[in-house]
Design an enzyme around this catalytic site. Structure first.
Site, short mmCIF file in Angstrom:
data_model
loop_
_atom_site.label_atom_id
_atom_site.label_comp_id
_atom_site.label_asym_id
_atom_site.label_seq_id
_atom_site.Cartn_x
_atom_site.Cartn_y
_atom_site.Cartn_z
N LYS A 9 0.83 -1.21 0.00
CA LYS A 9 0.00 0.00 0.00
C LYS A 9 0.87 1.26 0.00
CE LYS A 9 -3.91 -2.19 2.34
NZ LYS A 9 -4.81 -2.10 3.50
N TYR A 49 -12.22 -2.04 -4.40
CA TYR A 49 -12.77 -2.30 -3.07
C TYR A 49 -14.30 -2.22 -3.05
CZ TYR A 49 -8.13 -2.27 -0.96
OH TYR A 49 -6.83 -2.58 -0.61
N PHE A 57 -15.87 2.76 6.50
CA PHE A 57 -14.47 3.04 6.18
C PHE A 57 -14.20 3.12 4.67
CE2 PHE A 57 -14.96 -1.56 6.69
CZ PHE A 57 -14.41 -2.04 5.50
N ARG A 85 -1.59 -14.47 3.93
CA ARG A 85 -2.34 -13.82 5.01
C ARG A 85 -1.64 -14.03 6.36
NH1 ARG A 85 -6.49 -11.24 3.54
NH2 ARG A 85 -7.56 -11.27 5.54
N THR A 91 -5.34 -7.48 10.28
CA THR A 91 -5.54 -6.15 9.70
C THR A 91 -5.09 -5.05 10.65
OG1 THR A 91 -7.39 -6.98 8.40
CG2 THR A 91 -7.27 -4.61 8.70
N ARG A 102 2.50 -6.70 9.28
CA ARG A 102 1.72 -5.64 9.91
C ARG A 102 2.17 -5.34 11.34
NH1 ARG A 102 -3.84 -7.66 7.14
NH2 ARG A 102 -3.71 -6.40 5.24
N ASN A 112 -1.82 -0.05 6.92
CA ASN A 112 -1.28 -1.32 7.40
C ASN A 112 -0.37 -2.02 6.40
OD1 ASN A 112 -3.17 -2.34 5.63
ND2 ASN A 112 -4.47 -3.25 7.20
N HIS A 115 -2.00 -5.42 1.40
CA HIS A 115 -3.31 -6.01 1.13
C HIS A 115 -3.05 -7.41 0.61
CE1 HIS A 115 -7.27 -6.69 -0.76
NE2 HIS A 115 -6.55 -7.25 -1.71
N GLU A 126 -9.15 -10.43 -8.12
CA GLU A 126 -8.19 -9.35 -7.87
C GLU A 126 -6.99 -9.42 -8.81
OE1 GLU A 126 -7.34 -9.43 -3.66
OE2 GLU A 126 -9.31 -8.61 -3.16
#
Length: 138
Positions: A9, A49, A57, A85, A91, A102, A112, A115, A126
């Site tokens: 990100k 998204y 959010f 993950r 998250t 993270r 964070n 993604h 995606e």
């Protein structure tokens, strides 16, 4: 072998963490089979998204994701979705396990650093959002 999408990100790119993040995935046995840097428009972030549209959010997330460049990459390996993950962590970095991306690198729940696709089905969607088949290694 599975494939999954991961993004570094804007906060990760801006803080020069690209190599650090990729290294963590590669050390875990995942292979980068597609990679590009891009700057999402607000509209592209909203499309990506869209599953979160209507949530409190959503606007903050899409504004943030369009605030600077991101690295989109496709990772391949056994159990790539779950492994990615696990490496990323929860998250909210306050809840992320020690040693995860993270926990170690994120600034906040919003910023964070990474993604990652949450299922094989979403990974396929995606990946197709960012990459054509010709842009991925066979």
């Amino acid at each position: 072998m599975e494939r999954t999408l991961t993004m570094i990100k804007p906060d990760g790119v801006n803080r020069n963490l690209i190599g650090e993040v990729i290294n963590r995935f590669e050390k875990a046995g995942l292979k980068v089979v597609g990679l590009k840097m891009l700057h999402l428009t607000k509209r592209q972030a909203e499309e990506f998204y869209a599953i979160h549209r209507g949530k409190p959010f959503f606007d903050e997330l899409t504004t943030y994701m369009s605030s600077g460049p991101v690295i989109a990459m496709v990772l391949e390996g056994e159990n790539a979705v779950a492994k990615t993950r696990e490496i990323m962590g929860a998250t909210d970095p306050k809840e992320a396990a020690p040693g995860t991306i993270r926990a170690d690198l994120a600034l906040s729940k919003g910023e964070n650093t990474v993604h990652g696709s949450d299922s094989l089905e979403n990974a396929a969607i995606e990946i197709a959002f960012f990459f054509s088949q010709s842009e991925l290694l066979l």
